[in-house]
Design an enzyme around this catalytic site. Sequence first.
Site, PDB file in Angstrom:
ATOM      1  N   LYS A  13     -36.853 -17.477 -28.748  1.00 13.08           N
ATOM      2  CA  LYS A  13     -36.247 -18.820 -28.650  1.00 13.08           C
ATOM      3  C   LYS A  13     -37.161 -19.876 -29.277  1.00 13.08           C
ATOM      4  O   LYS A  13     -36.715 -20.689 -30.082  1.00 13.08           O
ATOM      5  CB  LYS A  13     -35.947 -19.168 -27.181  1.00 13.08           C
ATOM      6  CG  LYS A  13     -34.998 -18.200 -26.495  1.00 13.08           C
ATOM      7  CD  LYS A  13     -34.688 -18.611 -25.073  1.00 13.08           C
ATOM      8  CE  LYS A  13     -35.883 -18.642 -24.144  1.00 13.08           C
ATOM      9  NZ  LYS A  13     -36.532 -17.322 -23.915  1.00 13.08           N
ATOM     10  N   ARG A  88     -31.269 -22.147 -17.180  1.00 10.21           N
ATOM     11  CA  ARG A  88     -31.632 -20.779 -16.796  1.00 10.21           C
ATOM     12  C   ARG A  88     -30.913 -20.358 -15.518  1.00 10.21           C
ATOM     13  O   ARG A  88     -31.129 -19.237 -15.053  1.00 10.21           O
ATOM     14  CB  ARG A  88     -33.136 -20.713 -16.536  1.00 10.21           C
ATOM     15  CG  ARG A  88     -33.955 -20.155 -17.708  1.00 10.21           C
ATOM     16  CD  ARG A  88     -35.402 -20.394 -17.349  1.00 10.21           C
ATOM     17  NE  ARG A  88     -36.352 -19.473 -17.883  1.00 10.21           N
ATOM     18  CZ  ARG A  88     -37.185 -19.762 -18.885  1.00 10.21           C
ATOM     19  NH1 ARG A  88     -37.106 -20.897 -19.524  1.00 10.21           N
ATOM     20  NH2 ARG A  88     -38.093 -18.896 -19.249  1.00 10.21           N
ATOM     21  N   ARG A 127     -48.349 -12.185 -27.669  1.00 13.89           N
ATOM     22  CA  ARG A 127     -48.073 -13.577 -28.063  1.00 13.89           C
ATOM     23  C   ARG A 127     -49.323 -14.446 -27.942  1.00 13.89           C
ATOM     24  O   ARG A 127     -50.105 -14.315 -26.998  1.00 13.89           O
ATOM     25  CB  ARG A 127     -46.965 -14.150 -27.176  1.00 13.89           C
ATOM     26  CG  ARG A 127     -46.739 -15.633 -27.415  1.00 13.89           C
ATOM     27  CD  ARG A 127     -45.412 -16.092 -26.937  1.00 13.89           C
ATOM     28  NE  ARG A 127     -45.263 -16.035 -25.491  1.00 13.89           N
ATOM     29  CZ  ARG A 127     -44.137 -16.381 -24.853  1.00 13.89           C
ATOM     30  NH1 ARG A 127     -43.090 -16.781 -25.538  1.00 13.89           N
ATOM     31  NH2 ARG A 127     -44.063 -16.306 -23.560  1.00 13.89           N
ATOM     32  N   ARG A 160     -51.078 -17.220 -22.954  1.00 17.31           N
ATOM     33  CA  ARG A 160     -50.592 -17.822 -21.711  1.00 17.31           C
ATOM     34  C   ARG A 160     -50.943 -16.922 -20.523  1.00 17.31           C
ATOM     35  O   ARG A 160     -50.837 -15.707 -20.618  1.00 17.31           O
ATOM     36  CB  ARG A 160     -49.064 -17.997 -21.787  1.00 17.31           C
ATOM     37  CG  ARG A 160     -48.655 -19.240 -22.531  1.00 17.31           C
ATOM     38  CD  ARG A 160     -47.189 -19.272 -22.860  1.00 17.31           C
ATOM     39  NE  ARG A 160     -46.286 -18.942 -21.753  1.00 17.31           N
ATOM     40  CZ  ARG A 160     -44.950 -19.012 -21.848  1.00 17.31           C
ATOM     41  NH1 ARG A 160     -44.383 -19.396 -22.978  1.00 17.31           N
ATOM     42  NH2 ARG A 160     -44.194 -18.695 -20.824  1.00 17.31           N
ATOM     43  N   ARG A 171     -40.989 -11.961 -14.682  1.00 14.43           N
ATOM     44  CA  ARG A 171     -40.139 -12.873 -15.461  1.00 14.43           C
ATOM     45  C   ARG A 171     -38.900 -12.170 -15.993  1.00 14.43           C
ATOM     46  O   ARG A 171     -37.818 -12.756 -16.043  1.00 14.43           O
ATOM     47  CB  ARG A 171     -40.959 -13.481 -16.615  1.00 14.43           C
ATOM     48  CG  ARG A 171     -41.958 -14.523 -16.105  1.00 14.43           C
ATOM     49  CD  ARG A 171     -43.067 -14.773 -17.087  1.00 14.43           C
ATOM     50  NE  ARG A 171     -42.604 -15.350 -18.315  1.00 14.43           N
ATOM     51  CZ  ARG A 171     -43.193 -15.164 -19.499  1.00 14.43           C
ATOM     52  NH1 ARG A 171     -44.263 -14.395 -19.593  1.00 14.43           N
ATOM     53  NH2 ARG A 171     -42.716 -15.746 -20.569  1.00 14.43           N
TER      54      ARG A 171
HETATM   55  P1  ADP Z   1     -39.433 -17.060 -26.282  1.00 15.88           P
HETATM   56  O1  ADP Z   1     -39.577 -18.518 -26.652  1.00 15.88           O
HETATM   57  O2  ADP Z   1     -38.000 -16.604 -26.263  1.00 15.88           O
HETATM   58  O3  ADP Z   1     -40.159 -16.692 -25.011  1.00 15.88           O
HETATM   59  P2  ADP Z   1     -41.163 -16.618 -28.597  1.00 15.88           P
HETATM   60  O4  ADP Z   1     -40.466 -17.340 -29.702  1.00 15.88           O
HETATM   61  O5  ADP Z   1     -42.376 -17.254 -28.030  1.00 15.88           O
HETATM   62  O6  ADP Z   1     -40.113 -16.209 -27.427  1.00 15.88           O
HETATM   63  O7  ADP Z   1     -41.508 -15.154 -29.160  1.00 15.88           O
HETATM   64  C1  ADP Z   1     -42.215 -14.222 -28.332  1.00 15.88           C
HETATM   65  C2  ADP Z   1     -43.231 -13.461 -29.196  1.00 15.88           C
HETATM   66  O8  ADP Z   1     -42.529 -12.606 -30.102  1.00 15.88           O
HETATM   67  C3  ADP Z   1     -44.102 -14.357 -30.064  1.00 15.88           C
HETATM   68  O9  ADP Z   1     -45.381 -13.765 -30.110  1.00 15.88           O
HETATM   69  C4  ADP Z   1     -43.430 -14.339 -31.436  1.00 15.88           C
HETATM   70  O10 ADP Z   1     -44.366 -14.511 -32.491  1.00 15.88           O
HETATM   71  C5  ADP Z   1     -42.823 -12.934 -31.470  1.00 15.88           C
HETATM   72  N1  ADP Z   1     -41.514 -12.872 -32.153  1.00 15.88           N
HETATM   73  C6  ADP Z   1     -40.507 -13.779 -32.099  1.00 15.88           C
HETATM   74  N2  ADP Z   1     -39.446 -13.356 -32.818  1.00 15.88           N
HETATM   75  C7  ADP Z   1     -39.784 -12.140 -33.330  1.00 15.88           C
HETATM   76  C8  ADP Z   1     -39.112 -11.160 -34.168  1.00 15.88           C
HETATM   77  N3  ADP Z   1     -37.860 -11.367 -34.612  1.00 15.88           N
HETATM   78  N4  ADP Z   1     -39.781 -10.030 -34.475  1.00 15.88           N
HETATM   79  C9  ADP Z   1     -41.049  -9.820 -34.023  1.00 15.88           C
HETATM   80  N5  ADP Z   1     -41.728 -10.674 -33.242  1.00 15.88           N
HETATM   81  C10 ADP Z   1     -41.118 -11.828 -32.896  1.00 15.88           C
HETATM   82  P1  AMP Z   2     -40.991 -20.375 -20.896  1.00 16.03           P
HETATM   83  O1  AMP Z   2     -42.031 -21.122 -21.686  1.00 16.03           O
HETATM   84  O2  AMP Z   2     -39.594 -20.745 -21.285  1.00 16.03           O
HETATM   85  O3  AMP Z   2     -41.227 -18.872 -20.924  1.00 16.03           O
HETATM   86  O4  AMP Z   2     -41.152 -20.849 -19.392  1.00 16.03           O
HETATM   87  C1  AMP Z   2     -42.362 -20.650 -18.663  1.00 16.03           C
HETATM   88  C2  AMP Z   2     -42.112 -20.839 -17.179  1.00 16.03           C
HETATM   89  O5  AMP Z   2     -41.692 -22.201 -16.913  1.00 16.03           O
HETATM   90  C3  AMP Z   2     -40.989 -19.977 -16.577  1.00 16.03           C
HETATM   91  O6  AMP Z   2     -41.431 -18.660 -16.235  1.00 16.03           O
HETATM   92  C4  AMP Z   2     -40.602 -20.815 -15.346  1.00 16.03           C
HETATM   93  O7  AMP Z   2     -41.545 -20.662 -14.308  1.00 16.03           O
HETATM   94  C5  AMP Z   2     -40.721 -22.240 -15.873  1.00 16.03           C
HETATM   95  N1  AMP Z   2     -39.433 -22.673 -16.462  1.00 16.03           N
HETATM   96  C6  AMP Z   2     -39.168 -22.926 -17.772  1.00 16.03           C
HETATM   97  N2  AMP Z   2     -37.893 -23.311 -17.937  1.00 16.03           N
HETATM   98  C7  AMP Z   2     -37.320 -23.294 -16.711  1.00 16.03           C
HETATM   99  C8  AMP Z   2     -36.004 -23.577 -16.225  1.00 16.03           C
HETATM  100  N3  AMP Z   2     -35.018 -23.935 -17.046  1.00 16.03           N
HETATM  101  N4  AMP Z   2     -35.787 -23.453 -14.890  1.00 16.03           N
HETATM  102  C9  AMP Z   2     -36.774 -23.104 -14.047  1.00 16.03           C
HETATM  103  N5  AMP Z   2     -38.017 -22.807 -14.442  1.00 16.03           N
HETATM  104  C10 AMP Z   2     -38.304 -22.900 -15.759  1.00 16.03           C
END
Ligand code: ADP
Ligand code: AMP
Length: 217
Positions: A13, A88, A127, A160, A171
Amino acid sequence: MYLILLGPPGSGKGTQAERLCKQLDLPHVASGDLFRDHLKRETDLGNLARSYIDKGQLVPDDATIAMIKERLSRSDCRGGTILDGFPRTQAQAEALDSFLQELGQQLTGVLFIAVPDDVLIERLSGRRICRKCQTPYHILFSPPREAQTCDLCAGDLYQRDDDQPETIKARLDVYHKQTAPLIKFYKAANLLHEVDGNMDIDQVTDTMLTIIRSLRP
Ligand code: ADP
Ligand code: AMP
């Protein structure tokens, strides 16, 4: 355009939002980034959110909804936004609907990024995030040009705390129980567009842009 990127943690995302926002000139509203900013600044909301985030649980709806409403009320979101990580829960989705109605707006579409759990674990474990601009990298799949340094702003990269194996598992459980039901909710509203997130980052972006360009603004 009001777009939602829906998907499990690690589905891409944040990665896709950053690219789509640049292409479409829209602000990126990521609930996780907003919470991490509150944690850093040690605000009351940050102190409340910390225990939930550390355990991989969702921050309570009331606090989350209030934070997003405040963000969407700012002038840069007047022409729309890309929401990443919100809603969410069903309550958050309903609150978003009513809030957009109050603004005289409506959702343009929901892009659901589908990725299998085993791939998510691999992605989250590798990540790295920029401390300054929050851009996500991956040590294998999307490495920075220079180790530990953001390509875009030269900020430091870090891992993180909630990207550790135990919290990742929590999660994913939370996602399947509380967030995945939104797929059905948005399908019923005729807003859902599923994207195969298990492709190269560029291919996912191209697929998403094709879908978005076919949507009514
Ligand atoms: P989200 O925001 O949904 O938690 P991220 O965009 O942070 O996910 O992506 C999670 C991890 O996967 C990051 O380390 C990113 O660089 C990697 N990633 C994202 N999209 C892809 C893809 N299509 N193929 C391989 N790795 C990816
Ligand atoms: P994310 O960066 O989207 O992976 O979010 C990190 C953490 O923030 C999650 O595991 C939740 O604890 C909190 N969080 C983010 N977005 C939401 C949401 N829409 N509702 C509740 N908790 C959230």
